[in-house]
Design a protein around this motif. Structure first.
Motif, short mmCIF file in Angstrom:
data_model
loop_
_atom_site.label_atom_id
_atom_site.label_comp_id
_atom_site.label_asym_id
_atom_site.label_seq_id
_atom_site.Cartn_x
_atom_site.Cartn_y
_atom_site.Cartn_z
N LEU A 24 0.82 -1.20 0.00
CA LEU A 24 0.00 0.00 0.00
C LEU A 24 0.86 1.26 0.00
O LEU A 24 2.03 1.23 0.40
CB LEU A 24 -0.93 0.01 1.21
N GLU A 25 0.24 2.35 -0.40
CA GLU A 25 0.93 3.63 -0.43
C GLU A 25 0.48 4.49 0.75
O GLU A 25 -0.71 4.54 1.08
CB GLU A 25 0.60 4.37 -1.73
N PRO A 44 -2.12 1.54 -4.50
CA PRO A 44 -1.49 2.43 -5.48
C PRO A 44 -2.38 2.75 -6.68
O PRO A 44 -2.30 3.85 -7.23
CB PRO A 44 -0.25 1.65 -5.91
N ASP A 45 -3.24 1.79 -7.07
CA ASP A 45 -4.12 2.02 -8.21
C ASP A 45 -5.49 2.56 -7.80
O ASP A 45 -6.38 2.70 -8.65
CB ASP A 45 -4.29 0.74 -9.03
N THR A 77 -17.06 1.21 5.98
CA THR A 77 -17.92 1.53 4.83
C THR A 77 -17.19 2.39 3.81
O THR A 77 -17.77 2.74 2.78
CB THR A 77 -19.20 2.24 5.29
N GLU A 78 -15.95 2.76 4.09
CA GLU A 78 -15.15 3.56 3.16
C GLU A 78 -13.94 2.73 2.73
O GLU A 78 -12.85 2.82 3.30
CB GLU A 78 -14.71 4.86 3.83
N PRO A 79 -14.11 1.86 1.72
CA PRO A 79 -13.07 0.88 1.37
C PRO A 79 -11.87 1.46 0.64
O PRO A 79 -10.90 0.74 0.39
CB PRO A 79 -13.82 -0.09 0.46
N GLY A 80 -11.90 2.72 0.31
CA GLY A 80 -10.79 3.30 -0.43
C GLY A 80 -9.56 3.60 0.40
O GLY A 80 -8.47 3.80 -0.15
N SER A 108 5.93 3.34 0.09
CA SER A 108 5.20 2.08 0.03
C SER A 108 5.47 1.28 1.30
O SER A 108 6.58 1.31 1.84
CB SER A 108 5.65 1.28 -1.20
N VAL A 109 4.45 0.59 1.78
CA VAL A 109 4.60 -0.22 2.98
C VAL A 109 3.86 -1.53 2.81
O VAL A 109 2.79 -1.58 2.20
CB VAL A 109 4.09 0.54 4.24
#
Length: 331
Positions: A24-25, A44-45, A77-80, A108-109
Motif C-alpha cells: 500500500l501507499e 497504489p491504483d 464503509t469507506e473501502p478506499g 510504500s509499505v
C-alpha cells in the motif's frame, strides 16, 4: 423495532475478507498529538481495500523491525482508505519509532491483514472505555453503533487532554455521550461508577494499558457482570507457569510432533518443517490461531474470553500449550 434489530444484525455480522499481504501507499501522515501520528493508506491504483469489521487490526511489516500490529481506526464503509494511529513508545521494540521517524507520504509499505479478535457483538447498549491510544479500535465501533441507532457511551481517559488523540473530533460530533477523563485534572477513570451507570445488558468494550484492563475485569467480576470485551497491547500477566513435555498430532497427516518444555508449539512445528504463520509470538495478535480437534489446552493467550477458552476448540500456538499428554491440531 424489527428494522432496528435487523440493522444491528447487519452491523455485527460484517464479513472480513480473507487475510492478505498488500503493498500500500502512504498518502498522508497526520500528527494528531505530540506523540501520535495517523497513517492513511491506499492501494497504489486506487482500488478498494479488503473488507473488515470494527475491532480489526493489521500488521505493518517494517524493514529491520518486523510486523507490528495496529488497530484500524477508519470506517469499514469507506473501502478506499485504511487509517491507523501509532503512539511513539520510547521503551518499545522499535516499531513506533520506525513509523514516526521513517515513514513519509508517497512511501510504500507492506501490510498484512485485516485480522479481528475484538469483534463487536449485538447488544442493546454499548459502554466503551478507552485509555490513551486504546481509543483507536473503538472509533469504528462507535461509528457502527451510531449508524445502527444503538445507544452507547464512551469514557475516555488519558494523561492530559493534549495527549488524547481524536478528542476534539469526538466531542464535536457526539457531544455529551463522550465523557473525558484527563488524569491531570480528573484522576483515573471511575470504573465502578461507569459500570453502575451502564444500562442493564450493556456490553462493555475496553482497550488501553494493562492496569486499566485488569482493573475493569476485576470490577466486572466483583459485580458479577459479564466479562468485558478487551484488547490488549501486551500479554496479560499469567503469574507463574510450569511447562511440561507433550505431543501434538497433525490431523492432516497423522504425524506426531514432540513439544518439549521450554519450546512452544510454534517452534516445534517449524523445527519439524512446517511453515506456520505467526507475528507477535506473545499471544496478542491472533496470527497463529489453530483449531484444536482433541485434547485439553493450557491457554496462555491474551485474546480469548473465558468462554472461548473453555470451548477448547482453538489455541494460539505461539504461547498456549497442552494440559495433557497430547493435542490433535487442525493442521
Amino acid at each position: 423495532m424489527t428494522q432496528l434489530l435487523s440493522e444491528k444484525a447487519e452491523m455485527t455480522q460484517t464479513t472480513d475478507a480473507p487475510e492478505q499481504t498488500l503493498q500500500l501507499e502512504i498518502v498522508a501522515v497526520d500528527r494528531l498529538t505530540d506523540d501520535v501520528v495517523q497513517l492513511r493508506l491506499r492501494a497504489p491504483d486506487g482500488s478498494p481495500l479488503p473488507a473488515w469489521s470494527p475491532g480489526a487490526h493489521l500488521d505493518l511489516v517494517l524493514e529491520g523491525v518486523g510486523p507490528r500490529q495496529y488497530s484500524l481506526c477508519s470506517d469499514p464503509t469507506e473501502p478506499g482508505e485504511w487509517r491507523v494511529a501509532v503512539l511513539r513508545e520510547p521503551d518499545g521494540r522499535g516499531g513506533s519509532a520506525y513509523v514516526h521517524d521513517r515513514l513519509v507520504p508517497g512511501q510504500s509499505v507492506t501490510v498484512q491483514g485485516p485480522r479481528n479478535h475484538f469483534r463487536l457483538v449485538e447488544a442493546p447498549h454499548y459502554t466503551f472505555v478507552a485509555g490513551g491510544i486504546g481509543i483507536t479500535p473503538l472509533l469504528p465501533m462507535i461509528r457502527h453503533a451510531e449508524r445502527a441507532g444503538v445507544p452507547w457511551r464512551l469514557h475516555y481517559g488519558g494523561r492530559t487532554r493534549a495527549t488524547m488523540a481524536y478528542v476534539d473530533e469526538l466531542v464535536e460530533r457526539y457531544g455529551d455521550r463522550i465523557s473525558l477523563c484527563p488524569q491531570e485534572t480528573h484522576g483515573l477513570l471511575d470504573l465502578a461508577g461507569i459500570l453502575a451507570d451502564a444500562p442493564e445488558g450493556s456490553r462493555v468494550y475496553c482497550c488501553g494499558p494493562e492496569p486499566l484492563l485488569a482493573a475493569l475485569e476485576g470490577a466486572c467480576a466483583e459485580r458479577e457482570l459479564p466479562t468485558p470485551h478487551v484488547e490488549r497491547f501486551a500479554p496479560k500477566d499469567l503469574g507463574e507457569t510450569h511447562d511440561v513435555d507433550f505431543e501434538v498430532e497433525l490431523e492432516s497427516t497423522g504425524e506426531v510432533v514432540a513439544v518439549p518444555a521450554g519450546c512452544s508449539v510454534l517452534e516445534a512445528l517449524r523445527q519439524h518443517g512446517l511453515d506456520v504463520p505467526s507475528s507477535c509470538q506473545e499471544g496478542t495478535c491472533g496470527t497463529c490461531e489453530t483449531g484444536v480437534l482433541a485434547g485439553t489446552v493450557d491457554h496462555r493467550d491474551s485474546l480469548l474470553t473465558e468462554q472461548e477458552q473453555e470451548a477448547m476448540d482453538t489455541m494460539f500456538i505461539c504461547v498456549s500449550r497442552s494440559a495433557g499428554e497430547r493435542l490433535t491440531l487442525e493442521l
